[in-house]
Design a protein around this motif. Structure first.
Motif, PDB file in Angstrom:
ATOM      1  N   LEU A  15       0.902  -1.072  -0.041  1.00  0.00           N
ATOM      2  CA  LEU A  15       0.020   0.212   0.173  1.00  0.00           C
ATOM      3  C   LEU A  15       0.953   1.221  -0.089  1.00  0.00           C
ATOM      4  CD1 LEU A  15      -2.523  -0.788   2.820  1.00  0.00           C
ATOM      5  CD2 LEU A  15      -3.585  -0.682   0.118  1.00  0.00           C
ATOM      6  N   GLN A  16       1.457   1.282   0.741  1.00  0.00           N
ATOM      7  CA  GLN A  16       2.898   2.091   0.872  1.00  0.00           C
ATOM      8  C   GLN A  16       3.577   2.744  -0.700  1.00  0.00           C
ATOM      9  OE1 GLN A  16       3.250   4.554   3.606  1.00  0.00           O
ATOM     10  NE2 GLN A  16       4.479   5.225   2.664  1.00  0.00           N
ATOM     11  N   SER A  17       3.563   1.619  -1.060  1.00  0.00           N
ATOM     12  CA  SER A  17       5.376   1.765  -1.979  1.00  0.00           C
ATOM     13  C   SER A  17       3.795   1.940  -3.597  1.00  0.00           C
ATOM     14  CB  SER A  17       5.717   0.807  -2.719  1.00  0.00           C
ATOM     15  OG  SER A  17       4.983  -0.431  -2.838  1.00  0.00           O
ATOM     16  N   HIS A  18       2.377   1.977  -3.764  1.00  0.00           N
ATOM     17  CA  HIS A  18       1.551   1.705  -4.313  1.00  0.00           C
ATOM     18  C   HIS A  18       0.975   3.558  -3.761  1.00  0.00           C
ATOM     19  CE1 HIS A  18       3.042  -1.753  -6.177  1.00  0.00           C
ATOM     20  NE2 HIS A  18       2.239  -1.321  -6.572  1.00  0.00           N
ATOM     21  N   LYS A  19       1.064   4.252  -3.257  1.00  0.00           N
ATOM     22  CA  LYS A  19       0.202   5.544  -2.759  1.00  0.00           C
ATOM     23  C   LYS A  19      -0.029   6.129  -3.484  1.00  0.00           C
ATOM     24  CE  LYS A  19       3.716   8.073   0.277  1.00  0.00           C
ATOM     25  NZ  LYS A  19       3.756   8.408   1.521  1.00  0.00           N
TER      26      LYS A  19
END
Length: 198
Positions: A15-19
């Motif tokens: 989720l963080q890397s695709h935010k």
């Protein structure tokens, strides 16, 4: 196999890397209709219920998925991250927190979710009955920003029991299974982790 960490840590990393991608918060939820046929739709991930692994969404009490849950409380969500080629299939038990909820903690969760929602989303719960024939242009009601949740507004949670994680770039697939819950807050839940053939 070296441990990758918990499925939730892996999901939060994805989720963080695709935010930077708007669609990252969208996932699919599958349920079972009363006649045994599958039903699937896209929902918005609203985070985890504090202190638990429960995945949170919002839904309209009048939606078809609410009727499907009465027949069968099991559901599965599917997340796919386009840049890392990671897929998460999370199945578990669905729970609806509606306007008739009596548990104070669940009532507070519903109210918090309401006020965390955009004004447009809140107004949508006052729109005509979902899935019924359209008879005129939809006019969303004007709501006071301090007004509490409309009766149709519900929080939907999925309490995970199994997570099927697949990393297509690395050709790695891992099945996480809930073995035991030590407490209601999931802080001490015990999960198994088994790498399987992709």
């Amino acid at each position: 196999m070296a441990s990758l960490g918990s499925w939730r840590e892996i999901l939060q990393s994805a989720l963080q890397s695709h935010k930077h991608l708007k669609h990252t918060q969208h996932l699919q939820l599958a349920t079972v209709r009363a006649d045994g046929r599958p039903a699937n739709r896209t929902l918005v991930f609203r985070g985890f219920v504090d202190g638990t692994d429960k995945v949170q969404f919002t839904t309209d009490f009048r939606s078809q998925k609410v009727e499907e849950m009465k027949h069968c409380p099991f559901g599965e969500i599917c997340y796919y991250f386009s840049e890392s080629w990671e897929q998460f299939r999370i199945n578990g038990i669905l729970e609806l927190i509606s306007s008739t909820e009596s548990d104070p903690l669940k009532k507070a969760l519903r109210e918090k979710a309401w006020f965390d929602s955009s004004p447009r989303l809140r107004a949508s719960f006052g729109s005509p009955y979902p899935g019924h024939p359209k008879t005129s242009e939809i006019q969303l009601p004007k709501l006071d920003s301090s007004q509490g949740p409309l009766d149709n507004f519900c929080v939907l949670t999925l309490d995970p029991k199994e997570v099927d994680y697949y990393d297509a770039k690395k050709g790695r697939r891992i099945i996480f299974k809930l073995l035991a819950k030590q407490s209601d807050d999931d802080a001490n839940s015990i999960w198994s982790q088994q790498e399987v053939n992709p």
